[in-house]
Design a protein around this motif. Structure first.
Motif, short mmCIF file in Angstrom:
data_model
loop_
_atom_site.label_atom_id
_atom_site.label_comp_id
_atom_site.label_asym_id
_atom_site.label_seq_id
_atom_site.Cartn_x
_atom_site.Cartn_y
_atom_site.Cartn_z
N ALA A 84 68.42 28.44 71.37
CA ALA A 84 67.75 29.40 70.56
C ALA A 84 68.80 30.28 70.00
N THR A 85 68.98 30.43 68.54
CA THR A 85 69.91 31.23 67.89
C THR A 85 69.13 32.25 67.33
N ALA A 86 69.61 33.48 67.18
CA ALA A 86 69.06 34.69 66.47
C ALA A 86 70.46 35.00 65.23
N PHE A 87 69.81 35.34 64.10
CA PHE A 87 70.65 35.62 63.19
C PHE A 87 70.50 36.91 62.49
N THR A 88 71.32 37.53 61.67
CA THR A 88 71.67 38.76 61.30
C THR A 88 70.18 39.12 60.31
N SER A 97 68.97 20.35 72.25
CA SER A 97 70.05 20.51 73.15
C SER A 97 70.88 19.13 73.16
N TRP A 98 70.06 18.14 72.73
CA TRP A 98 70.58 16.71 72.82
C TRP A 98 71.67 16.46 71.40
N ASP A 99 71.19 16.71 70.19
CA ASP A 99 71.76 16.30 69.26
C ASP A 99 72.11 17.29 68.10
N LEU A 100 71.40 18.70 68.53
CA LEU A 100 71.46 19.75 67.60
C LEU A 100 70.56 19.63 66.27
N ALA A 101 69.81 18.79 66.46
CA ALA A 101 68.46 18.73 65.38
C ALA A 101 67.62 19.98 65.06
N PRO A 102 67.40 20.22 63.96
CA PRO A 102 66.49 21.76 64.04
C PRO A 102 65.09 21.22 64.69
N VAL A 103 64.62 22.14 65.44
CA VAL A 103 63.37 22.06 66.00
C VAL A 103 62.31 22.77 65.43
N ARG A 104 62.65 24.02 65.31
CA ARG A 104 61.52 25.22 64.74
C ARG A 104 62.49 26.17 64.34
N GLN A 105 61.72 27.05 63.29
CA GLN A 105 62.57 28.11 62.76
C GLN A 105 61.24 29.26 62.97
N LEU A 106 61.64 30.44 63.49
CA LEU A 106 60.63 31.53 63.76
C LEU A 106 61.16 32.65 62.77
N GLN A 107 60.24 33.26 61.91
CA GLN A 107 60.57 34.29 61.00
C GLN A 107 59.99 35.60 61.79
N THR A 108 60.93 36.52 61.86
CA THR A 108 60.33 37.87 62.36
C THR A 108 60.18 38.91 61.28
N ASP A 109 59.50 40.09 61.72
CA ASP A 109 59.54 41.04 60.62
C ASP A 109 60.69 42.06 60.82
N ILE A 110 61.49 41.68 61.91
CA ILE A 110 62.80 42.65 61.99
C ILE A 110 63.80 42.32 60.82
N ASN A 111 64.47 43.46 60.13
CA ASN A 111 65.30 42.99 59.24
C ASN A 111 66.71 43.36 59.74
#
Length: 122
Positions: A84-88, A97-111
Motif C-alpha cells: 500500500a502506498t499513500a500519495f500527497t 507484492s509479486w510483480d508490482l502490478a497495480p491492484v487497486r486505487q482508492l481515492q479519499t476526500d483528504i487533500n
C-alpha cells in the motif's frame, strides 16, 4: 544496507536508488524490502522491491510523491499480499507484492498527505 542482526554483520547493499531512500518497509511474511526515494524536489517517486536476498523484484516510477508505504500481512499461500502506498494528493494505491502490478486505487476526500494526517491524529 542489509545487516544480519543475529550475527551483527553486513550482508549486502541495495543500490538501485540514485537518491536518498526516504521510506522503507519490510514484509513480515517474506522479508521482502520496499524502498522509496524522491528526486530532489520533484513530485515523482521511485518505488523498488527487493527480495530478502537483495534481488530486484521490480521498480515503479510514480508521477505523484509517495508519502507512506507498507506491506499487508496475510498468510502466504492463502492470499497474495499487497503493497500500500499513500500519495500527497490523498490517493492510496495497492500493488501486487509479486510483480508490482497495480491492484487497486482508492481515492479519499483528504487533500493533504496521508502521513501528515496520520501523525496529527494518532
Amino acid at each position: 544496507m542489509v545487516w544480519d542482526l543475529s550475527r551483527f554483520c553486513y550482508v549486502r547493499t541495495l543500490s538501485d536508488h540514485k537518491f536518498v531512500i526516504e521510506l522503507l518497509a519490510i514484509s513480515e511474511t517474506l522479508g521482502d524490502i520496499i524502498s522509496v526515494s524522491h528526486q530532489n524536489h520533484e513530485m515523482e517517486s521511485l518505488l523498488c522491491v527487493h527480495t530478502i536476498n537483495g534481488e530486484l523484484v521490480g521498480q515503479v516510477v510514480t508521477d505523484t510523491r509517495i508519502t507512506a508505504v507498507c506491506y499487508s500481512t496475510a498468510p502466504e499461500g492463502l492470499s497474495v499480499n499487497v503493497i500500500a502506498t499513500a500519495f500527497t494528493d490523498g490517493t492510496i494505491k495497492l500493488w501486487s507484492s509479486w510483480d508490482l502490478a497495480p491492484v487497486r486505487q482508492l481515492q479519499t476526500d483528504i487533500n493533504i498527505p496521508i502521513n501528515w494526517f496520520y501523525n496529527v491524529f494518532q
